[in-house]
Design a protein around this motif. Sequence first.
Motif, PDB file in Angstrom:
ATOM      1  N   TRP A 157       1.092  -1.276   0.175  1.00 60.07           N
ATOM      2  CA  TRP A 157       0.483  -0.076  -0.469  1.00 60.07           C
ATOM      3  C   TRP A 157       1.190   1.345   0.265  1.00 60.07           C
ATOM      4  O   TRP A 157       1.835   0.694   0.729  1.00 60.07           O
ATOM      5  CB  TRP A 157      -0.714   0.046   1.141  1.00 60.07           C
ATOM      6  N   VAL A 158       0.698   2.231  -1.052  1.00 60.55           N
ATOM      7  CA  VAL A 158       1.867   3.447  -1.044  1.00 60.55           C
ATOM      8  C   VAL A 158       0.794   4.719  -0.380  1.00 60.55           C
ATOM      9  O   VAL A 158      -0.186   4.447  -0.355  1.00 60.55           O
ATOM     10  CB  VAL A 158       1.730   3.487  -2.975  1.00 60.55           C
ATOM     11  N   PHE A 159       1.477   5.209   0.447  1.00 57.58           N
ATOM     12  CA  PHE A 159       1.474   6.716   1.318  1.00 57.58           C
ATOM     13  C   PHE A 159       1.891   7.744   0.669  1.00 57.58           C
ATOM     14  O   PHE A 159       3.596   7.098   0.757  1.00 57.58           O
ATOM     15  CB  PHE A 159       1.208   6.125   2.486  1.00 57.58           C
ATOM     16  N   ASP A 160       1.169   8.730   0.709  1.00 54.22           N
ATOM     17  CA  ASP A 160       2.450  10.076   0.774  1.00 54.22           C
ATOM     18  C   ASP A 160       2.662  10.340   1.934  1.00 54.22           C
ATOM     19  O   ASP A 160       2.152   9.429   3.358  1.00 54.22           O
ATOM     20  CB  ASP A 160       0.881  10.785   0.215  1.00 54.22           C
ATOM     21  N   ILE A 161       3.432  10.998   1.676  1.00 52.06           N
ATOM     22  CA  ILE A 161       3.852  11.238   3.117  1.00 52.06           C
ATOM     23  C   ILE A 161       3.081  12.945   3.807  1.00 52.06           C
ATOM     24  O   ILE A 161       2.229  13.350   4.660  1.00 52.06           O
ATOM     25  CB  ILE A 161       5.572  11.204   3.816  1.00 52.06           C
ATOM     26  N   LYS A 211       6.239   9.596  -9.086  1.00 55.81           N
ATOM     27  CA  LYS A 211       5.394   8.731  -8.055  1.00 55.81           C
ATOM     28  C   LYS A 211       4.347   8.244  -9.304  1.00 55.81           C
ATOM     29  O   LYS A 211       4.955   7.129  -8.604  1.00 55.81           O
ATOM     30  CB  LYS A 211       4.231   9.420  -7.478  1.00 55.81           C
ATOM     31  N   SER A 212       4.668   7.686 -10.396  1.00 55.05           N
ATOM     32  CA  SER A 212       3.814   6.941 -11.603  1.00 55.05           C
ATOM     33  C   SER A 212       5.320   5.754 -11.868  1.00 55.05           C
ATOM     34  O   SER A 212       4.978   4.845 -11.712  1.00 55.05           O
ATOM     35  CB  SER A 212       2.938   7.611 -12.391  1.00 55.05           C
ATOM     36  N   GLY A 213       6.495   6.720 -11.442  1.00 55.44           N
ATOM     37  CA  GLY A 213       7.218   6.276 -12.425  1.00 55.44           C
ATOM     38  C   GLY A 213       8.589   4.724 -10.941  1.00 55.44           C
ATOM     39  O   GLY A 213       8.133   3.794 -10.650  1.00 55.44           O
ATOM     40  N   GLU A 214       7.817   5.655  -9.689  1.00 59.97           N
ATOM     41  CA  GLU A 214       8.176   4.347  -8.762  1.00 59.97           C
ATOM     42  C   GLU A 214       6.964   3.176  -8.741  1.00 59.97           C
ATOM     43  O   GLU A 214       7.662   2.653  -8.089  1.00 59.97           O
ATOM     44  CB  GLU A 214       8.384   5.585  -7.001  1.00 59.97           C
ATOM     45  N   LEU A 260       7.767  -1.146  -8.439  1.00 56.33           N
ATOM     46  CA  LEU A 260       7.027  -1.892  -7.533  1.00 56.33           C
ATOM     47  C   LEU A 260       6.204  -2.831  -8.488  1.00 56.33           C
ATOM     48  O   LEU A 260       6.595  -3.592  -7.848  1.00 56.33           O
ATOM     49  CB  LEU A 260       6.372  -0.920  -6.389  1.00 56.33           C
ATOM     50  N   GLN A 261       5.842  -2.330  -9.279  1.00 57.50           N
ATOM     51  CA  GLN A 261       5.426  -3.821  -9.780  1.00 57.50           C
ATOM     52  C   GLN A 261       5.494  -4.536 -10.854  1.00 57.50           C
ATOM     53  O   GLN A 261       5.330  -5.474 -11.022  1.00 57.50           O
ATOM     54  CB  GLN A 261       3.572  -2.682 -11.199  1.00 57.50           C
ATOM     55  N   ASP A 262       6.831  -3.967 -11.718  1.00 59.01           N
ATOM     56  CA  ASP A 262       7.489  -4.298 -12.152  1.00 59.01           C
ATOM     57  C   ASP A 262       8.789  -5.710 -11.770  1.00 59.01           C
ATOM     58  O   ASP A 262       9.094  -6.388 -11.316  1.00 59.01           O
ATOM     59  CB  ASP A 262       8.422  -3.671 -12.875  1.00 59.01           C
ATOM     60  N   ALA A 263       8.742  -5.441 -10.392  1.00 59.03           N
ATOM     61  CA  ALA A 263       9.362  -6.364  -8.970  1.00 59.03           C
ATOM     62  C   ALA A 263       8.446  -7.038  -8.548  1.00 59.03           C
ATOM     63  O   ALA A 263       8.851  -7.863  -7.959  1.00 59.03           O
ATOM     64  CB  ALA A 263      10.116  -5.239  -7.890  1.00 59.03           C
ATOM     65  N   GLY A 264       7.364  -7.018  -9.281  1.00 59.75           N
ATOM     66  CA  GLY A 264       6.218  -7.759  -9.018  1.00 59.75           C
ATOM     67  C   GLY A 264       5.205  -7.932  -7.605  1.00 59.75           C
ATOM     68  O   GLY A 264       4.315  -8.441  -7.522  1.00 59.75           O
TER      69      GLY A 264
END
Length: 298
Positions: free
Chosen positions: A150-154, A253-256, A260-264
């Motif tokens: 789950w991705v959280f902004d800070i 942010k979409s690139g990061e 994550l998705q590419d890493a499975g």
Amino acid sequence: MAAATQVYLSLGSTQSEGSARSSRAAPTMAMARMLILLVAMALLGSCSASELTTRRGQAMDVAPVIHPLRQLLGSGRELASRGGVPCDSWMLGVEAHNVRDWKTVPANCEGYVGHYMLGSHYRRDSKVVVDEALAYVDTLKLAGKGKEVWVFDIDETTLSNLPYYAKHGFGTKPFNATSFNAYVLEGSALALPETKRLYKKLLSMGVKPVLLTGRTEDQRAITVANLLHQGFSGWMNLLLKQPGFKGSAVAYKSGERQKLQDAGYVIVGNIGDQWSDILGAPEGTRTFKLPDPMYYIG
């Protein structure tokens, strides 16, 4: 408003004194009462009943405070548009992503935004968002492979910078990177309690938090210390912007998230206070937008 209160009170005393005067003064007193009534109506015409109550309290030596937003909204009155700016409509446009690319909060909306942020309304709105997120979390069927994240902004999502913005016009002043970065280095940002509920729930389920922020790599140490001090721990990754990055927040942010998705990893959720936190593929299975009328990041 104090003048209006005084007129209102003097009206009552005039009526009581009038009954004791001679009948010869009745026409004069009637005209006086009518004049006072007209003046009172003119002064009170721009104020709601709830605002009158608040201001009466101030006239009676009650210390003025920042009230929740609900106490400043009158029925059928446009208190939010004093000074020519419809602040409530402007803020709705911001949250709906219809108002974009703005640099500062309209100057006449400083009080409106301040009341919203410091009152109970901001907390209530945040609770609605997080309650929906938690309801969604309860429906998740985890694969059991530890790949759900789950991705959280800070900023204004996990940690609140409200103490800083309260001292800088609640976003009505142009952003000053020097003073804001000095504030960040204090490590004094507070936890947003609603987000913390979601964070703890996900950890208990085995969903890995990923913190993805626009803060820069040189702020990593103080950010880690601030997060830990505010009770956030156990994240999988803390992703900060690398020096020299020139793209937009959406691109960053979409690139990061793509990495994550590419890493499975499976991004089951994504939450932030800016639309740029949650736009741009891959967004995540569900996205949640927290309120933030103080600044815009595109």
